[in-house]
Design a protein around this motif. Structure first.
Motif, short mmCIF file in Angstrom:
data_model
loop_
_atom_site.label_atom_id
_atom_site.label_comp_id
_atom_site.label_asym_id
_atom_site.label_seq_id
_atom_site.Cartn_x
_atom_site.Cartn_y
_atom_site.Cartn_z
N VAL A 44 0.97 -1.21 0.09
CA VAL A 44 -0.02 -0.09 0.14
C VAL A 44 0.98 1.02 -0.06
CG1 VAL A 44 -1.81 1.22 1.13
CG2 VAL A 44 -1.81 -1.30 1.07
N GLU A 45 1.98 1.20 0.86
CA GLU A 45 2.78 2.47 1.08
C GLU A 45 3.41 2.77 -0.30
OE1 GLU A 45 5.23 2.71 4.47
OE2 GLU A 45 3.68 2.49 5.85
N VAL A 59 -8.95 -0.44 7.17
CA VAL A 59 -7.77 0.04 7.39
C VAL A 59 -7.37 1.36 6.39
CG1 VAL A 59 -4.96 -0.44 8.13
CG2 VAL A 59 -6.86 -1.94 8.59
N VAL A 60 -7.04 2.41 7.00
CA VAL A 60 -6.70 3.54 6.33
C VAL A 60 -5.39 4.37 6.50
CG1 VAL A 60 -9.13 3.83 5.81
CG2 VAL A 60 -7.83 5.08 7.58
N ASP A 61 -5.05 5.14 6.00
CA ASP A 61 -3.86 6.19 6.30
C ASP A 61 -4.59 7.30 6.84
OD1 ASP A 61 -1.86 8.19 6.59
OD2 ASP A 61 -0.62 6.99 5.11
N ASN A 84 -2.49 2.65 18.00
CA ASN A 84 -3.49 1.97 18.97
C ASN A 84 -4.82 2.78 18.84
OD1 ASN A 84 -2.86 4.01 20.27
ND2 ASN A 84 -2.59 3.01 22.29
N SER A 85 -4.97 3.62 17.58
CA SER A 85 -6.21 4.36 17.89
C SER A 85 -7.27 3.87 16.94
CB SER A 85 -6.00 5.76 17.33
OG SER A 85 -5.26 6.45 18.26
N ILE A 86 -8.56 3.85 17.30
CA ILE A 86 -9.59 3.46 16.49
C ILE A 86 -10.47 4.60 16.51
CG2 ILE A 86 -10.92 2.41 18.48
CD1 ILE A 86 -11.94 0.20 16.24
N ALA A 120 -15.86 1.61 11.45
CA ALA A 120 -14.65 2.20 11.86
C ALA A 120 -13.38 2.04 11.22
CB ALA A 120 -14.36 1.03 12.92
N PHE A 121 -12.43 2.72 11.65
CA PHE A 121 -11.12 3.09 10.64
C PHE A 121 -9.93 2.73 11.90
CE2 PHE A 121 -12.60 6.51 7.56
CZ PHE A 121 -13.03 5.29 6.67
N LEU A 122 -9.14 2.07 11.24
CA LEU A 122 -7.90 1.58 12.05
C LEU A 122 -6.70 2.23 10.95
CD1 LEU A 122 -8.33 -1.94 13.15
CD2 LEU A 122 -8.26 0.26 15.08
N ASP A 123 -5.67 2.56 11.43
CA ASP A 123 -4.30 3.05 10.67
C ASP A 123 -3.50 1.75 10.17
OD1 ASP A 123 -1.51 4.43 10.26
OD2 ASP A 123 -3.09 5.91 10.28
N TRP A 124 -2.93 2.26 9.08
CA TRP A 124 -1.98 0.85 8.51
C TRP A 124 -0.87 0.68 9.54
CZ3 TRP A 124 -3.63 -2.34 4.88
CH2 TRP A 124 -4.25 -1.70 3.69
N LYS A 125 -0.66 1.64 10.56
CA LYS A 125 0.32 1.14 11.32
C LYS A 125 0.01 0.11 12.41
CE LYS A 125 3.43 4.49 10.06
NZ LYS A 125 4.55 4.27 9.31
N SER A 126 -1.28 0.06 12.56
CA SER A 126 -1.64 -0.77 13.22
C SER A 126 -1.86 -2.08 12.41
CB SER A 126 -3.10 -0.51 13.83
OG SER A 126 -3.72 -1.67 14.59
#
Length: 835
Positions: free
Chosen positions: A523-524, A563-565, A588-590, A647-653
């Motif tokens: 993705v990146e 999962v998003v940026d 760790n954010s949602i 819900a959205f999570l970050d790709w870092k998760s």
């Protein structure tokens, strides 16, 4: 008889303007009615043709719901096929087969080589066990041309044909079309099933009802799902919109046609009654007068309806075709239904003959002096009955509007009740209109004199006693504006709603998707490469949807996440900005939607212990088997998330491995150039699919004009024709007052002042008609919108164009007419018979 003929034609010669204007009014009226009725037939045929394009020749589709676990067996298929009401059955099998080059599953349709399948899926070449058809977008991405070899499920097929994408409705899906036996074989092998087909396309015997056939087929198995093409919700809405539009528009056109006839014949009937009264007084018998009336009216009517027929024929055959080429709108009526047109022309002839004969013929039965007195009467009163009927109609309309919205049967009878409401409201308006105009003019008279001068005062003062007599002219203008407002709002609303849907689909000008179910794209890396393209402004990304569970919830709570940026989404404005709360960071954010938070009592700062379902090899979830994935902090609760996600999570998760790359959202400085640059990335990522908002809008507009182009041009023709009728009526009205203007000149008014009086009266007619027409047009539109409540768009430019056109044309036209009248010899005008 020859003497009577000679007398009749001498009367024609002495009244050339009246005869010409009557023929013009009949021709316009005939053309309006013919155009409208033929247009209705053509419009219905057009929509039925579009229905065929969407659903093909089938009447029914029959199958089982996927979650029922039932299949169409060969025995059941044969039972349906043998039914005496069934004409043709075509088997269709649906599967997702692996396209080797992309290494992904593609939606695949297995069809038989018959007219039902070909009309439904729009392919024309026969498909054997070694051939395949696919949509053009997929073929382009595969760099495949007709005749090339394509590997599907490790078997080689020859590309026989490509079919058109339908991206106007959003991002176009990919599709493979194979022979039904091939797909059936794959399904039976993979699922170890004996299914003969996924569903059936069925054509009923001629004259057999699709509804009755549906009930009959249901008797074979009560669990069968049966879809009737015409009962599709979208198609039903389109058909209902079409029928409503045609009914309302036809009613309005017929009202305007009647008003044009009455208004334009007023001058002719006045002249005829006047001359016949003189002839009676010098010895002519009623029988002789009757023969002259019949001869005159027949000639005028025959020429008028004949010209109207020819005008309709020419406009339908040549004008619409030319306009179609100029405006690039393809859906225009090319067939002129001669039989229908002739029948309607004859009907029009009979109706108009009645309009001409009855009032004139009645004048032959009344004493000459009485006829002259009636003819010169201009001051009409208004009965109280008018006001009472108006109130009754208004009360009925209000009752029907309320009933259409609150009655239990509103779904069935609501549209009909609203249509009746529109008719009652229009009738009530016609009844009360003269009274409102008279009172309004009396109230405005002193103010008008101060603003516009004495000429305006004289114009209005002379107009007030004749309001009832001249109501028809104002109502014609009013009717024209109702058609303009109702038609333009309807078209503009349909077009804007379609574009609004696309705007929701395309939150950014360019969307890039993957065709793979389990894409291994980095993705990146892909995001970075897209950002480096010269015409790309910004890029954000999103994964496909994953399914997890909130483990520390009081009750079992599933959560669907993407999962998003987060930072990139915020930069593009696709996610509102927020600050990380205590103990939270990217890892760790949602982010949850407000709707999801409310339904699960979640608050910012709350910690969620999330888990992920374990999957079997066939990608199904193992019930009760959940792997904990750690704690996540609810960092923000926006009103809504992109694509209405939960819900959205970050790709870092990176703990959630059940999701893959799904989509890029790209903003660009030059969309067209950016699309070409992104297409270049396909050499590295062949599974990518690029869609742009601009291209989809272009295709959506093409579809809009294909569907509604016929309506637009015919309404434009009706507006122009009605304007000609309006100006013809106004010219007749002004000419009928020549003696009044001569008297004003004898009293000392200058020719310039006479011209001002005439222009004031004409513009007053138009202004009153325009204001009332716009108000009534909006009211009619609002009432009909109750069938399907929603936002409507007022086409200001269209309405303003018609209003300005009428005022400009009338000013030029009646400047000439007023100059001609004010320049006539005063002694001749005073001794003229006023008509």
């Amino acid at each position: 008889m020859k003497t009577l003929q000679g007398l009749a034609f001498r009367l024609f010669k002495s009244n050339k303007f009246i005869v010409f204007s009557s023929i013009v009014s009949i021709a316009i009226s005939t053309m309006l009615v013919l155009s409208m009725v033929l247009f209705s037939f053509n419009a219905q045929d057009t929509l039925e043709s579009q229905l065929k394009q969407t659903y093909g020749e089938m009447d029914l589709s029959v199958g089982f719901e996927m979650d029922q676990g039932k299949i169409l067996t060969s025995t059941l298929v044969e039972e349906i096929h043998q039914d005496k009401m069934v004409d043709k059955v075509s088997k269709v099998s649906i599967a997702h087969l692996n396209l080797n080059k992309l290494n992904t599953s593609i939606y695949t349709v297995g069809v038989e080589n018959d007219y039902l399948a070909k009309s439904r899926y729009h392919f024309s070449k026969p498909l054997n066990k070694n051939s395949v058809a696919m949509n053009k977008g997929l073929a382009k991405d595969l760099h495949a041309k007709v005749g090339d070899k394509v590997l599907i499920e490790n078997k080689t097929y020859t590309l026989a044909e490509t079919v058109k994408d339908l991206s106007a409705t959003g991002v176009a899906p990919d599709m493979l079309i194979l022979n039904q036996k091939n797909v059936k074989g794959y399904i039976q092998a993979k699922e170890k099933s004996s299914a003969e087909a996924t569903y059936l396309l069925i054509k009923a015997h001629k004259n057999e009802s699709a509804l009755k056939l549906a009930d009959r087929i249901k008797s074979y198995n009560k669990n069968l799902r049966i879809d009737i093409a015409e009962q599709d919700a979208g198609v039903q809405n389109n058909l209902q919109s079409l029928h409503t539009f045609i009914i309302v528009l036809s009613a309005l056109v017929l009202i305007i046609t009647s008003l044009i006839l009455i208004s334009n014949f007023e001058l002719l009937l006045y002249k005829m009654r006047n001359q016949f009264a003189i002839m009676r007084s010098i010895g002519a018998s009623a029988k002789q007068i009757s023969k002259i009336i019949i001869l005159q009216s027949t000639v005028i009517n025959t020429v008028g309806t004949g010209v109207g027929f020819l005008l309709t024929f020419c406009s339908q055959r040549y004008l619409y075709s030319w306009l179609g080429k100029v405006s690039e709108i393809p859906s225009f009526p090319s067939d002129f239904n001669v039989g229908t047109a002739i029948t309607l022309t004859v009907v029009m002839f009979v109706i108009i003959q009645f309009f001409l004969l009855v009032p004139a013929y009645r004048g032959t039965k009344v004493l000459p002096l009485k006829t002259m007195q009636t003819n010169e009467k201009i001051n009409y009163g208004f009965s109280k009955t008018r006001v009472v009927v108006f109130k009754v109609l208004l009360a009925l309309s209000l009752f029907l509007v309320i009933g259409s919205q609150v009655f239990p049967t509103r779904g069935t009878y609501g549209p009909g009740m609203l249509l009746i409401t529109v008719i009652l409201v229009l009738l009530a308006f016609i009844l009360i209109f003269p009274i409102i105009v008279t009172k309004g003019l009396k109230w405005f008279l002193p103010y008008g004199q101060k603003i516009f001068g004495k000429e305006f005062y004289i114009a209005v003062k002379n107009l007030i006693p004749q309001v009832k007599k001249n109501t028809m002219i104002i109502l014609i203008i009013c009717g024209l504006m109702i058609i303009t407002v109702f038609g333009s709002i309807t078209f503009r609303t349909i077009q804007i709603n379609g574009l609004t849907y696309l705007k929701k689909e395309y939150v950014m000008p360019i969307i890039v998707e993957t065709r793979l179910d389990d894409s291994k794209i980095d993705v990146e890396e892909l995001t970075r490469k897209a950002e480096q393209l010269p015409n790309v402004k910004s890029v954000s990304n999103m994964s496909n949807q994953g399914l997890g569970e909130i483990l520390n919830s009081k009750k079992v709570a599933d959560i669907r996440y993407n999962v998003v940026d987060l930072k990139r989404l915020q930069k593009q404005g696709l996610l509102e900005h927020f600050s990380y709360v205590k103990g939270s960071n990217k890892e760790n954010s949602i982010i949850v939607s407000e709707k999801f938070a409310e339904s699960h009592d979640l608050k910012v700062g709350q910690v969620l212990h999330l888990g992920m379902y374990v999957e079997n090899q066939d990608e199904s979830m193992v019930e009760g088997n959940i792997i904990p994935k750690g704690d996540y902090v609810v960092t923000a609760i926006p009103n809504h998330l992109l694509d209405n996600n939960e819900a959205f999570l970050d790709w870092k998760s990176n703990k959630f491995k059940d999701v893959d790359f799904y989509r890029l959202y790209i903003d660009a400085t030059d969309v067209k150039a950016a699309v070409k640059e992104i297409e270049g990335l396909k050499s590295q990522y062949p599974e990518l699919k690029v869609s742009s908002y601009d291209q989809s809008v272009k295709e959506a507009n093409e579809m809009f004009y294909q569907r509604w182009g016929i309506f637009i041009v015919v309404i434009a023709t009706l507006v122009v024709s009605t304007m000609v009728g309006v100006f013809n009526s106004l010219a007749n009205n002004i000419y009928s007052k020549r003696k009044e203007f001569a008297v004003l000149r004898a009293m000392g008014m200058t020719p310039k002042s006479i011209r001002k009086v005439i222009l004031s009266q004409v513009n007053l007619y138009i202004t009153i008609g325009v204001i009332c027409g716009i108000v009534m047009g909006l009211l009619v539109t609002l009432i009909l919108l109750l069938m399907d409540p929603g936002k409507f768009v007022i086409a200001y430019k269209t309405i303003l164009s018609v209003v300005v056109s009428m005022l400009v044309v009338s000013t030029f036209l009646f400047s000439y007419v007023s100059r001609k009248i004010s320049g006539q010899d005063l002694s001749i005008e005073l001794t003229n018979d006023n008509r």
